[in-house]
Scaffold this active site. Structure first.
Site, PDB file in Angstrom:
ATOM      1  N   ASN A  60       0.854  -1.190   0.000  1.00  0.00           N
ATOM      2  CA  ASN A  60       0.000   0.000   0.000  1.00  0.00           C
ATOM      3  C   ASN A  60       0.886   1.234   0.000  1.00  0.00           C
ATOM      4  O   ASN A  60       2.100   1.146   0.196  1.00  0.00           O
ATOM      5  CB  ASN A  60      -0.942  -0.010   1.211  1.00  0.00           C
ATOM      6  CG  ASN A  60      -0.198   0.032   2.540  1.00  0.00           C
ATOM      7  OD1 ASN A  60       0.824  -0.621   2.710  1.00  0.00           O
ATOM      8  ND2 ASN A  60      -0.717   0.785   3.492  1.00  0.00           N
ATOM      9  N   HIS A  61       0.293   2.405  -0.247  1.00  0.00           N
ATOM     10  CA  HIS A  61       1.111   3.611  -0.466  1.00  0.00           C
ATOM     11  C   HIS A  61       0.606   4.731   0.435  1.00  0.00           C
ATOM     12  O   HIS A  61      -0.413   5.361   0.156  1.00  0.00           O
ATOM     13  CB  HIS A  61       1.000   4.023  -1.935  1.00  0.00           C
ATOM     14  CG  HIS A  61       2.228   4.699  -2.466  1.00  0.00           C
ATOM     15  ND1 HIS A  61       3.330   4.991  -1.696  1.00  0.00           N
ATOM     16  CD2 HIS A  61       2.530   5.155  -3.719  1.00  0.00           C
ATOM     17  CE1 HIS A  61       4.247   5.581  -2.442  1.00  0.00           C
ATOM     18  NE2 HIS A  61       3.792   5.693  -3.675  1.00  0.00           N
ATOM     19  N   VAL A  62       1.324   4.979   1.541  1.00  0.00           N
ATOM     20  CA  VAL A  62       0.844   5.943   2.532  1.00  0.00           C
ATOM     21  C   VAL A  62       1.710   7.188   2.653  1.00  0.00           C
ATOM     22  O   VAL A  62       1.262   8.189   3.223  1.00  0.00           O
ATOM     23  CB  VAL A  62       0.701   5.268   3.917  1.00  0.00           C
ATOM     24  CG1 VAL A  62      -0.333   4.161   3.874  1.00  0.00           C
ATOM     25  CG2 VAL A  62       2.042   4.746   4.430  1.00  0.00           C
TER      26      VAL A  62
END
Length: 768
Positions: free
Chosen positions: A79-81
């Site tokens: 995921n890309h936070v």
């Protein structure tokens, strides 16, 4: 992006705040050391990066053993936070892993020097040949890291997942290794604002690598359809990952404390109510600690204490106070009637009930209170408890801080809710801390919400939807909640939604229809999500909300036994006429039902399925679901994309002349024919055809001839047309807004008893 590239980006304005600047400068200095280590190769740069992140972010990596060996076709999908994600992954992955980098990013001058120390392949989303090249690289047995979202989250939740990553995995027949990054979204290197989430200088960061999996697509799917199916499957994998790594291995009280420290914003209250009460997380926890010490002697540890209170800040404090002292919160449905309430208390062995004199007086519950007292149940009034709290109590609570008075296991019972009793004696549904937190995580993984939202909850907390969706989920997710005591105030609720700037509203079709009749078109201007459940949403209701308010209603489906959300439509995946797709990590089974085709009786299993039942016939004895599967009793159809259509309750099918007829389907036709009326169908015994249908409706001009014409236009069989029509001023409802089928059936029986015995069957025969 590399570590040094990140530092430069932050200095150029991508990071915000003093903390970000400080970290960026530190990283920039350390990157200079990295350039020296460049001579040592990739391993030296990785060692430096790991040192930096362990020093500043207390980096913890889990599941490295799940990475396939070199030579396996693998796509690693994190995921890309935050802007830190690339450097973080670079430091923890083995040297043979390469990154897919967007050509626009690779062209930046400050990125180019550092591309020399990492393995990478450029990817231009506008050029199909670039994707084909990556497919060939993966087919060669290479490991590629691709961020499927393609951009940083701005909600804290999962963003749209692009089909391209899924198609590369599909065409290369590669393993997908999902990775969950948690923590950096709270740093200055994320796109999250302080109003959305509690920011930190150096947030604890965890990277969890989960076991590899395949997309497992139908071999018959081709072209665009296959691409879409692959993208949807990858989206599911990412959502499942979010739930698998969620903090559910704790108690509800611990989850509230975690929300205070990581998710709750500092400038907004966590809980509000119409009395003007505003509680921050700190005050909510302190209040629960003070109250909990006063309640600890009312029942032994692990035993139930009844809660008979309306939606208010007080019920939130009481609920978490019971969690902090290890007592089971038995949420009493005060609309169920004295007989059902006493039966519910007997089932859960409730000896003490917490209530309020003010609530009893305003709710006119004196009769109910009298019956509870007659049953030998002790009543404790919160006004008296509040008056007994002194300075010493508050000081002890302050000293205890965030530590619960009694420590419990996540798998211990936390709550007992009671079925409505619409089809029999209420049963106590026992839910663990893990059940409730898993369901909250399932919802938050599908519908992103944060501190800039506000949930307006009118559904009573004795109802599973009102408790989990309207109170527990927002509070453990860092989302402010406004608790309102009655969903029946059709004029007041829309005005308060407007005044409070609420963005998320929960309701049933009945309640939403009532609000639409009285609301000003601007009352819901700030609402972005309306989640409906407990009963089917009518097409007319959807149309009114879209045309009058510009808001889409998303329908879900749940049962108390699954804490309750079992399926839901979401902004990313919505199909009107269905109740959405199954919640993450849940499994479904359809058992055949004689006489009904193309659907089956739904049973489910998953982390949110209850511990078991308490029954009045066997008080306090837990009856767990057989093999972990719960039979919902609902007849449903599930399409190829996983969307669920509810055909009706198994108990709400009538057998007429040998054919099975869904009472819910008949009610849906009545709602289309008379949209302003509320109609309920009950089945009565019939000597000639087995059963016959009676329509109980508020439509004054209801007639069989008109219903028959409508049924023929819909292509329905004549067996689905009610024979008798009982016009009433008001259809009996439960406190949740659902029809009270038991009361409606009694009403029909009473009407039959008042009519001459042969008269009603004769009229029925004539009509047929």
């Amino acid at each position: 992006m590399t570590v040094s590239g990140l530092a430069i980006a932050a200095l150029q304005g991508q990071g915000v705040g003093l903390a970000t600047l400080f970290l960026a400068l530190a990283l920039a200095n350390l990157v200079v050391m990295g350039l020296v280590l460049y001579a040592w190769g990739r391993d030296g740069v990785q060692d430096l990066g790991r040192f930096i992140f362990q020093l500043f972010l207390r980096l913890e990596v889990k599941g490295l053993e799940n990475l396939p060996a070199n030579g396996e076709r693998t796509i690693i999908a994190p995921n890309h936070v935050s802007l830190l994600d690339g450097p973080l992954m670079h430091t923890v992955l083995p040297g043979h892993a390469a990154f897919a980098i967007d050509t626009a990013m690779a062209a930046n001058w400050w990125v180019k020097p550092f591309l020399k120390v990492i393995n990478f392949h450029t990817l231009d989303p506008t050029k199909p040949l670039a994707t084909r090249a990556l497919v060939n690289i993966v087919k060669e047995g290479r490991t590629i890291v691709i961020f499927p979202e393609g951009r940083l989250t701005v909600t804290g939740g999962l963003m749209k997942v692009y089909d391209g990553t899924a198609m590369i995995a599909d065409k290369a027949d590669a393993w997908i290794v999902p990775v969950r990054i948690e923590g950096p979204q709270r740093s200055g290197f994320s796109y999250m604002r302080p109003t959305q989430i509690r920011k930190a200088w150096f947030p604890k960061t965890t990277i969890t690598i989960l076991p590899p999996r395949k997309l497992e697509l139908d071999a018959e799917l081709k072209g665009k359809v296959r691409r879409q199916a692959a993208g949807a499957r990858l989206q599911d994998i990412m959502v499942d990952t979010a739930v698998e790594t969620a903090s559910i291995d704790q108690t509800l009280f611990q989850a509230l404390v975690e929300a205070k420290e990581q998710r709750g914003t500092r400038k907004k209250p966590a809980v509000e109510d119409p009395l003007g009460t505003k509680l921050s997380y700190k005050k909510l926890i302190l209040g629960a600690q003070v109250l909990g010490e006063k309640l600890v002697d009312l029942a032994p540890e692990g035993k139930a204490i009844g809660v008979l209170l309306p939606n208010s800040a007080g019920v939130a404090i009481t609920f978490f106070a019971l969690q902090g002292v290890g007592r089971l919160a038995a949420m009493i449905n005060f609309t169920a009637g004295p007989v059902n309430v006493v039966a519910a208390c007997r089932a859960a062995e409730v000896k003490v009930v917490l209530t309020s004199r003010t609530f009893v007086e305003k709710g006119r519950l004196e009769g109910l209170i009298a019956k509870i007292t007659e049953a030998g149940i002790r009543l404790v009034y919160m006004e008296d408890v509040r008056a007994s709290i002194g300075l010493a109590d508050k000081l002890r609570a302050l000293l205890r801080g965030n530590r619960p008075l009694v420590h419990r296991s996540p798998d211990d019972p936390a709550v007992v809710l009671f079925t409505s009793g619409s089809e029999g004696t209420p049963k106590g549904v026992v839910l663990s801390h893990r059940n409730l937190l898993a369901n909250a995580a399932q919802c938050l993984a599908r519908v992103a919400a944060d501190g800039e939202d506000k949930v307006f909850n009118v559904l009573p907390v004795f109802h599973s939807f009102g408790l989990t969706g309207g109170m527990i989920m927002p509070l453990v997710g860092g989302i402010p909640v406004y608790l309102y005591p009655s969903p029946l105030h059709y004029r007041i609720v829309p005005e308060l939604v407007y005044q409070t700037n609420a963005t998320i509203l929960f309701g049933t079709d009945t309640f939403l229809t009532g609000y639409a009749r009285t609301a000003h078109p601007y009352d819901f201007h700030n609402v972005r999500l309306i989640m409906a459940g407990a009963e089917a949403v009518k097409d007319r209701t959807r149309q009114v909300y879209m045309e009058k308010f510009g808001v889409r209603i998303l329908e879900g489906y749940g049962v108390t036994e699954t804490a309750p959300v079992l399926a839901m439509n979401t902004p990313l995946a919505n199909r009107p006429g269905t109740v959405g797709r199954l919640s993450p990590l849940m499994k479904a089974r359809l058992d055949p039902v004689p006489g009904i085709e193309d659907c089956g009786r739904l049973s489910v299993s998953g982390p949110n399925v209850m511990l078991g039942y308490y029954r009045a016939e066997n008080p306090g004895v837990l009856e767990p679901p057989a093999g972990g599967w719960h039979d919902t009793g609902d007849i449903v159809a599930i399409d190829a994309d996983g969307y669920i259509r509810i055909k009706g309750r198994a108990k709400r099918f009538a057998k007429i002349a040998g054919e099975m007829v869904s009472l819910s389907a008949v009610e849906a036709m009545a709602a289309e024919l008379w949209p302003q009326a509320l109609s309920v169908v009950v089945a009565m015994p019939d000597a000639r055809k087995g059963e016959r249908l009676v329509l109980v409706t508020t439509e004054a001009n209801a007639a069989r001839a008109e219903f028959l014409r409508h049924a023929r236009l819909k292509g329905a069989t004549e067996l689905a047309v009610p024979v008798d029509y009982l016009v009433v001023d008001r259809v009996p409802l439960l406190g949740s807004g659902k029809p009270d089928y038991q009361a409606t059936t009694r009403l029909v029986i009473e009407k039959v008893a008042q009519t001459a015995e042969p008269e009603m069957p004769a009229a029925a025969d004539a009509a047929e």
